[in-house]
Design an enzyme around this catalytic site. Structure first.
Site, PDB file in Angstrom:
ATOM      1  N   ASP A   1     113.742  70.349  12.087  1.00 21.14           N
ATOM      2  CA  ASP A   1     114.840  70.197  13.045  1.00 21.14           C
ATOM      3  C   ASP A   1     115.934  71.209  12.670  1.00 21.14           C
ATOM      4  O   ASP A   1     115.731  72.063  11.810  1.00 21.14           O
ATOM      5  CB  ASP A   1     115.363  68.755  13.043  1.00 21.14           C
ATOM      6  CG  ASP A   1     116.199  68.455  11.806  1.00 21.14           C
ATOM      7  OD1 ASP A   1     116.114  69.220  10.826  1.00 21.14           O
ATOM      8  OD2 ASP A   1     116.948  67.475  11.816  1.00 21.14           O
TER       9      ASP A   1
ATOM     10  N   LYS B   1     108.629  69.232  16.765  1.00 21.75           N
ATOM     11  CA  LYS B   1     109.415  68.486  15.776  1.00 21.75           C
ATOM     12  C   LYS B   1     109.184  66.984  15.930  1.00 21.75           C
ATOM     13  O   LYS B   1     108.879  66.287  14.965  1.00 21.75           O
ATOM     14  CB  LYS B   1     110.912  68.799  15.938  1.00 21.75           C
ATOM     15  CG  LYS B   1     111.770  68.106  14.908  1.00 21.75           C
ATOM     16  CD  LYS B   1     113.159  67.812  15.402  1.00 21.75           C
ATOM     17  CE  LYS B   1     113.199  66.566  16.251  1.00 21.75           C
ATOM     18  NZ  LYS B   1     114.550  66.169  16.653  1.00 21.75           N
TER      19      LYS B   1
END
Ligand code: SF4
Length: 214
Positions: free
Chosen positions: A140, A122
């Site tokens: 996320d 991420k």
């Protein structure tokens, strides 16, 4: 066109009308500062991170200054952030790795970014998209939840969600799609209590449609 591709087109057209140029809410001036802010943002709010980094980047703007700190010294500077001890260790070791392996610069490729401590898929995608303008779609907790609720993805993990989203969204929209879904999750589609009655996407959302049928 597949059903999910069609849905993505409709959903992102609506979100684009509401917010044509979405951007990250984290404050930063350089790729290194974005890396620091993104690492700090795990299990913390962007608002809290910005409060801490305003002072932190004034004092230590560059990786070399982080590399010269001990993890304990950095921990003292970021102690209002969750998991600050682990994050300070990761940031000091990452800063030292940048100096040793990359001439003090944040690398602009996924593999090198992933080799830095504390930088996962991420964070690496956030840096590629926001610091370097390289198409990447970071997943996320908000992106994961919202994409799967709407039905843009049907996946059990963030990595699988990223794979499914990038297969139905054009590369030119990956960075914007990331921001739109994060902002939607942050302000409308909350984890515990989604505000479906105020949501512009409800007619296209699998979660809302199945809930309404009950
Ligand atoms: S309709 Fe409800 S569950 Fe679906 S995206 Fe909107 S807020 Fe989230």
């Amino acid at each position: 066109m597949s059903r999910r591709k069609e849905k993505a087109k409709i959903v992102f057209t609506i979100l684009e009308e509401q917010n044509p140029h979405p951007v990250t809410e984290l404050n930063f001036e350089t790729p290194w500062q974005l890396l620091v802010a993104t690492v700090l943002s795990a299990q913390s709010t962007d608002k809290q991170v910005n409060k801490v980094t305003t002072l932190l980047f004034d004092k230590y703007p560059y990786p070399a200054q982080f590399a010269a700190l001990t993890p304990e010294e950095l921990a003292e500077e970021i102690k209002s952030i969750g998991l600050f001890r682990t994050k300070s260790k990761h940031l000091v070791v990452s800063a030292r790795a940048l100096l040793e392996r990359h001439g003090g610069e944040v690398p602009a490729d996924l593999v090198s970014l992933l080799s830095l401590p504390g930088v996962g898929q991420k964070t690496a995608n956030v840096i590629l998209a926001n610091a370097f303008g390289i198409p990447a779609l970071a997943v996320d907790t908000h992106v994961f939840r919202v994409a799967n609720r709407i039905g843009l993805a049907k996946a059990k993990t963030p990595v699988a969600t990223e794979e499914q989203l990038t297969s139905i969204i054009g590369r030119e929209l990956w960075a914007d799609a990331h921001h739109w879904l994060i902002l939607h999750g942050r302000y409308i589609c909350h984890a515990r209590n989604p505000h479906c009655s105020q949501c512009s996407l409800r007619e296209h959302c699998d979660y809302f449609q199945s809930y309404r049928k009950k």
